[in-house]
Design a protein around this motif. Structure first.
Motif, PDB file in Angstrom:
ATOM      1  N   LEU A 112     -15.157  12.522  -3.152  1.00 15.81           N
ATOM      2  CA  LEU A 112     -16.134  11.972  -4.081  1.00 15.81           C
ATOM      3  C   LEU A 112     -16.203  10.456  -3.974  1.00 15.81           C
ATOM      4  N   ILE A 113     -15.044   9.807  -3.978  1.00 12.88           N
ATOM      5  CA  ILE A 113     -15.012   8.344  -3.887  1.00 12.88           C
ATOM      6  C   ILE A 113     -15.567   7.874  -2.543  1.00 12.88           C
ATOM      7  N   LYS A 114     -15.279   8.620  -1.498  1.00 10.14           N
ATOM      8  CA  LYS A 114     -15.829   8.279  -0.179  1.00 10.14           C
ATOM      9  C   LYS A 114     -17.344   8.395  -0.173  1.00 10.14           C
ATOM     10  N   ASN A 115     -17.891   9.483  -0.742  1.00 14.03           N
ATOM     11  CA  ASN A 115     -19.338   9.680  -0.771  1.00 14.03           C
ATOM     12  C   ASN A 115     -20.043   8.646  -1.650  1.00 14.03           C
ATOM     13  N   LEU A 116     -19.326   8.128  -2.633  1.00 10.50           N
ATOM     14  CA  LEU A 116     -19.897   7.090  -3.495  1.00 10.50           C
ATOM     15  C   LEU A 116     -19.821   5.704  -2.860  1.00 10.50           C
ATOM     16  N   GLY A 117     -19.176   5.613  -1.685  1.00  8.64           N
ATOM     17  CA  GLY A 117     -19.087   4.337  -0.982  1.00  8.64           C
ATOM     18  C   GLY A 117     -18.108   3.356  -1.595  1.00  8.64           C
ATOM     19  N   MET A 118     -17.117   3.854  -2.308  1.00  2.80           N
ATOM     20  CA  MET A 118     -16.166   2.975  -2.985  1.00  2.80           C
ATOM     21  C   MET A 118     -14.852   2.818  -2.238  1.00  2.80           C
ATOM     22  N   LEU A 119     -14.682   3.478  -1.099  1.00  2.84           N
ATOM     23  CA  LEU A 119     -13.439   3.349  -0.346  1.00  2.84           C
ATOM     24  C   LEU A 119     -13.205   1.906   0.073  1.00  2.84           C
ATOM     25  N   ASP A 120     -11.965   1.486   0.014  1.00  7.69           N
ATOM     26  CA  ASP A 120     -11.549   0.137   0.412  1.00  7.69           C
ATOM     27  C   ASP A 120     -12.219  -0.944  -0.436  1.00  7.69           C
ATOM     28  N   THR A 121     -12.505  -0.621  -1.700  1.00  3.65           N
ATOM     29  CA  THR A 121     -13.038  -1.609  -2.633  1.00  3.65           C
ATOM     30  C   THR A 121     -12.250  -1.548  -3.933  1.00  3.65           C
ATOM     31  N   ILE A 122     -12.413  -2.564  -4.735  1.00  4.05           N
ATOM     32  CA  ILE A 122     -11.720  -2.607  -6.026  1.00  4.05           C
ATOM     33  C   ILE A 122     -12.207  -1.504  -6.957  1.00  4.05           C
TER      34      ILE A 122
END
Length: 210
Positions: A112-122
């Motif tokens: 889910l976090i990967k699909n939301l584009g939040m990987l490697d971010t705060i």
């Protein structure tokens, strides 16, 4: 209480004394509660490492941003759930409570976090864990037990809407629970390391704990 205090202070004093002692004295077990062969070698090694300073700055940033988001969302969720005139507060509270016992799982959450584009971010660190249901419950209970319904009625008669009542009346009256939320969320974000291991891949973004 005295016994508990000693049990907590002794390990802390040992760590502090060890940090100011010569490494050989620490390895030999000579250090107890007072530095032996005073030395600052450990602190020199820490400040010579750029990753330590970078990690400390990252931890402070994650803690500040995460705490602000968490406290804000908790207050905005707890206040309406404390209102007796909110007809759906029972089902909504049930949905919150279910998450205390069941979760989506590590892999689905990662996807889910990967699909939301939040990987490697705060945002991968502060958004998924932004609300603690336990903190939400105690904050809601505080609003229910501290702010009488008569205060809400009198404010509404004077033309005060719900948002204004929350900002100008409820939150100023809730300073104790606000302080509790800040403390609990700040400690939680500061000590967090597992989510950072999963969601961060850039070395310069690692917190101090990692």
């Amino acid at each position: 209480l005295l016994i508990i205090m000693v049990a907590i202070l002794v390990p802390l004093m040992f760590v502090l004394a060890s940090s100011f002692s010569d490494p050989s004295a620490v390895s030999a077990g000579k250090v107890l509660l007072w530095p032996v062969d005073f030395s600052l070698v450990g602190y020199q090694a820490i400040f010579q490492s750029p990753s330590i300073l970078r990690g400390f700055i990252n931890s402070v940033e994650y803690t500040l941003v995460g705490t602000v988001i968490s406290v804000t969302l908790t207050l905005f969720a707890a206040y309406p759930l404390s209102r007796v005139d909110l007809k759906i507060r029972g089902p909504v509270m049930f949905l919150f409570t279910v998450t205390m016992f069941f979760s989506g799982g590590m892999i689905p959450t990662y996807i889910l976090i990967k699909n939301l584009g939040m990987l490697d971010t705060i945002w991968a660190l502060v958004i998924p864990t932004s609300i603690s249901v336990w903190n939400l419950i105690i904050t809601r209970t505080y609003f229910q037990s501290t702010i009488p319904g008569e205060v809400q009625e009198s404010a509404s008669v004077d033309g005060c809407d719900d948002f204004t009542f929350l900002i100008k009346i409820a939150i100023p009256l809730a300073k104790p629970i606000l302080a509790v939320n800040v403390l609990l969320y700040a400690v939680g974000h500061w000590n967090s390391y597992f989510n950072e291991m999963m969601y961060l891949s850039t070395n310069t973004k690692f917190p101090l704990q990692q």
